[in-house]
Write a protein that holds these residues in place. Structure first.
Motif: not given
Length: 199
Positions: A131, A133-134, A101-103, A96
């Protein structure tokens, strides 16, 4: 002589695989004493009055209690019990970079039933998507906690950490030069932590 016959019964609760079952013997006999033989449906037995038992595999089991009086009179009671599977919580994540955005890829599984999810990103944010995303708003190392809960209330948890890395600032200068002369380039790229590679 007519001897009293035992009246055999017991109670217990269906539980998750990682829990022990408490069997409560509610059998009666108007006079005399009784011996007990439990058959748990998984090839194991017990002679305890009120045994506890932990199963190795989720599934449906026929539990039988046989009660024998001191005068040889016999009764039995059978009941079906369900041992619910515990989810296996797991996920994968990639690198990241700050501002990206991190999956998160959910790898959780369960033998039967359904699962709901609770993600805790340790930055004050949570999510219930399978699942998600953040986007992390600051650099640093974060403990990511995934809690998987089955429709039977069985729970498992997985914790992994992720590092949000700084983004480099690419920059350089050069001096004017005559045609067909070498140009001197000065690399001014920076990053707040770590090292840089150039292409």
């Amino acid at each position: 002589t007519i001897y009293p016959r035992p009246v055999t019964s017991f109670t217990s609760e269906d539980v998750c695989l990682d829990e022990s079952v408490q069997f409560t013997n509610t059998s009666t006999l108007t006079s005399g004493t009784s011996n007990y033989q439990w058959f748990f449906g998984d090839s194991t037995t017990s002679t305890d009055i009120n045994p506890t038992h932990q199963y190795d595999t989720a599934g449906i089991y026929e539990v039988t209690l046989v009660q024998t009086s001191d005068l040889g009179c016999v009764d039995s009671f059978q009941e079906t019990h369900i041992i619910y599977p515990v989810p296996d919580a797991d996920f994968s994540l990639g690198n990241s970079c700050y501002g990206d955005t991190t999956d998160f890829t959910n790898l959780s599984s369960i033998d039967f039933g359904t699962i709901t999810y609770e993600w805790d990103f340790s930055d004050g944010s949570t999510d219930t998507a399978a699942n998600p995303r953040h986007l992390f708003n600051a650099l640093g190392i974060y403990d990511i906690t995934l809690t998987a809960t089955s429709d039977f209330g069985c729970v498992d948890e997985q914790v992994k950490n992720i590092t949000v890395h700084p983004v480099p600032t690419a920059n350089f200068t050069f001096e004017d030069a005559c045609e067909e002369s070498a140009v001197a380039l000065t690399n001014l790229s920076t990053i707040s932590a770590g090292t840089l590679a150039y292409d």
